[in-house]
Design a protein around this motif. Structure first.
Motif, mmCIF file in Angstrom:
data_model
loop_
_atom_site.group_PDB
_atom_site.id
_atom_site.type_symbol
_atom_site.label_atom_id
_atom_site.label_comp_id
_atom_site.label_asym_id
_atom_site.label_seq_id
_atom_site.Cartn_x
_atom_site.Cartn_y
_atom_site.Cartn_z
ATOM 1 N N LEU A 129 0.747 -1.218 -0.087
ATOM 2 C CA LEU A 129 -0.033 -0.101 0.169
ATOM 3 C C LEU A 129 0.801 1.055 0.054
ATOM 4 C CD1 LEU A 129 -2.924 -1.029 2.566
ATOM 5 C CD2 LEU A 129 -3.203 -0.378 0.304
ATOM 6 N N THR A 130 2.004 1.080 0.841
ATOM 7 C CA THR A 130 2.771 2.307 0.800
ATOM 8 C C THR A 130 3.697 2.740 -0.254
ATOM 9 O OG1 THR A 130 4.786 1.200 1.693
ATOM 10 C CG2 THR A 130 3.291 1.952 3.137
ATOM 11 N N GLN A 131 3.676 1.523 -1.191
ATOM 12 C CA GLN A 131 4.408 1.637 -2.423
ATOM 13 C C GLN A 131 3.672 2.253 -3.838
ATOM 14 O OE1 GLN A 131 8.079 0.905 -3.064
ATOM 15 N NE2 GLN A 131 7.485 1.394 -0.981
ATOM 16 N N ALA A 132 2.200 2.263 -3.472
ATOM 17 C CA ALA A 132 1.210 2.545 -4.435
ATOM 18 C C ALA A 132 1.331 4.343 -4.945
ATOM 19 C CB ALA A 132 0.072 2.403 -4.013
ATOM 20 N N GLN A 133 1.197 4.550 -6.378
ATOM 21 C CA GLN A 133 1.672 5.929 -6.650
ATOM 22 C C GLN A 133 0.685 6.650 -5.949
ATOM 23 O OE1 GLN A 133 3.706 6.629 -9.728
ATOM 24 N NE2 GLN A 133 3.426 8.632 -8.544
ATOM 25 N N ASP A 134 -0.903 6.334 -5.932
ATOM 26 C CA ASP A 134 -1.664 7.428 -5.503
ATOM 27 C C ASP A 134 -1.177 7.693 -3.938
ATOM 28 O OD1 ASP A 134 -2.418 4.978 -4.519
ATOM 29 O OD2 ASP A 134 -4.569 5.076 -5.006
ATOM 30 N N PHE A 135 -0.555 6.709 -3.080
ATOM 31 C CA PHE A 135 -0.210 7.029 -1.794
ATOM 32 C C PHE A 135 0.903 7.945 -1.848
ATOM 33 C CE2 PHE A 135 2.912 5.914 1.643
ATOM 34 C CZ PHE A 135 2.018 5.877 2.797
ATOM 35 N N ASN A 136 1.924 7.724 -2.608
ATOM 36 C CA ASN A 136 2.946 8.716 -2.708
ATOM 37 C C ASN A 136 2.670 9.947 -3.233
ATOM 38 O OD1 ASN A 136 5.504 9.747 -4.086
ATOM 39 N ND2 ASN A 136 6.386 7.993 -2.852
ATOM 40 N N ASP A 137 1.626 10.278 -3.964
ATOM 41 C CA ASP A 137 1.438 11.589 -4.698
ATOM 42 C C ASP A 137 0.616 12.258 -3.602
ATOM 43 O OD1 ASP A 137 2.398 10.879 -7.167
ATOM 44 O OD2 ASP A 137 0.383 10.293 -8.219
ATOM 45 N N TYR A 138 -0.377 11.490 -2.924
ATOM 46 C CA TYR A 138 -1.033 12.378 -1.661
ATOM 47 C C TYR A 138 -0.299 12.729 -0.723
ATOM 48 C CZ TYR A 138 -4.410 13.038 1.624
ATOM 49 O OH TYR A 138 -5.646 13.590 2.709
ATOM 50 N N LEU A 139 0.488 11.970 -0.024
ATOM 51 C CA LEU A 139 1.270 12.464 0.769
ATOM 52 C C LEU A 139 2.506 13.412 0.537
ATOM 53 C CD1 LEU A 139 1.535 9.259 3.147
ATOM 54 C CD2 LEU A 139 0.152 11.267 3.189
ATOM 55 N N THR A 140 3.205 13.372 -0.885
ATOM 56 C CA THR A 140 4.048 14.237 -1.171
ATOM 57 C C THR A 140 3.336 15.745 -1.413
ATOM 58 O OG1 THR A 140 5.120 12.578 -2.398
ATOM 59 C CG2 THR A 140 5.596 15.046 -3.150
ATOM 60 N N GLY A 141 2.073 15.633 -1.681
ATOM 61 C CA GLY A 141 1.370 17.260 -1.874
ATOM 62 C C GLY A 141 1.175 17.689 -0.457
ATOM 63 N N GLY A 142 1.094 17.094 0.629
ATOM 64 C CA GLY A 142 0.782 17.495 1.871
ATOM 65 C C GLY A 142 2.182 17.945 2.804
ATOM 66 N N MET A 143 3.597 17.548 2.101
ATOM 67 C CA MET A 143 4.631 17.664 2.959
ATOM 68 C C MET A 143 4.610 19.172 3.227
ATOM 69 S SD MET A 143 7.513 15.464 0.738
ATOM 70 C CE MET A 143 8.238 14.177 1.541
ATOM 71 N N ARG A 144 5.333 19.182 4.475
ATOM 72 C CA ARG A 144 5.777 20.517 5.241
ATOM 73 C C ARG A 144 6.977 20.692 5.432
ATOM 74 N NH1 ARG A 144 1.399 20.643 3.397
ATOM 75 N NH2 ARG A 144 -0.658 21.223 4.756
ATOM 76 N N GLY A 145 7.649 22.013 5.486
ATOM 77 C CA GLY A 145 9.014 22.135 5.525
ATOM 78 C C GLY A 145 9.636 23.070 4.369
#
Length: 216
Positions: A129-145
């Motif tokens: 599940l953590t290797q799926a494209q949509d998981f990566n895209d979603y959490l990349t979009g919400g990154m902070r810093g």
């Protein structure tokens, strides 16, 4: 090849079967407490970021005395899932289903999230599940810093929604996925071999041109 491999993984964890919508917080614990009973001079397994591959591989070669890692490091155990939290490691899918930890409990970089599956999901399926494209895209979009120090927000990860099939179906999906990924690995090896042959021919051609064996 990598794009097709990623698409295959993503499709596998979105099966056309009966599923239940869950948030990650409902299927696993984030950074759970891990019990251990090591003595200060015990040798334990240690995992810097470079020990975790972007294809799920794990380098188990590094060790440390427990006294050197008992504070200030991420702690996990066999069957946990690790996920990089910092850019660009997260975008590159660094993470693994942690198996084969010789000391049973491992210690690693603080730039890893630890996910521990509950009864709703198998550890293997949680990893994919953590290797799926949509998981990566979603959490990349919400990154902070700022700049190169952006990180995944823990609450975003815990609230990420997924559709989960039954554990039995999960096991079959993982088995089928691993068979499909073997084909991509063979293709990658074939492409790499062809590239090496082209490099050899290019080097030979340049050498022949320089020595006058062929005219250009």
């Amino acid at each position: 090849v990598e794009e097709k491999r990623r698409a295959t993984i993503t499709a596998a964890v979105h099966p056309n079967t009966s599923t239940t919508e869950e948030r990650f917080r409902d299927i696993c614990a984030l950074n759970p407490t891990t019990q251990s009973s090591f003595k200060d001079d015990d040798v334990v397994s240690f995992y810097p970021m470079e020990s975790i591959g972007d294809d799920g591989t794990i380098d188990h070669s590094q060790t440390r005395p427990y006294s050197a890692v008992k504070t200030g490091y991420t702690v996990f155990q066999n069957d946990d899932v690790t996920v990089a939290k910092v850019t660009p490691c997260f975008e590159n899918y660094k993470g693994a289903h942690m198996t084969g930890i010789a000391s049973g409990v491992g210690f690693g970089t603080t730039e890893l999230f630890v996910l521990r599956a509950n009864e709703k999901v198998t550890p293997e399926y949680l990893y994919w599940l953590t290797q799926a494209q949509d998981f990566n895209d979603y959490l990349t979009g919400g990154m902070r810093g700022t700049g190169g120090l952006k990180r995944v927000v823990p609450e975003e990860l815990k609230n990420y929604k997924v559709n989960i099939p039954t554990p039995g179906t999960q096991k079959q999906i993982v088995a089928d996925l691993l068979e499909d990924l073997k084909k991509f690995e063979l293709l990658k090896q074939k492409v790499a071999k062809q590239i090496d042959l082209l490099k050899e021919r290019r080097t030979s051609l340049i050498s022949s041109a320089v020595t006058g064996k062929v005219k250009v």
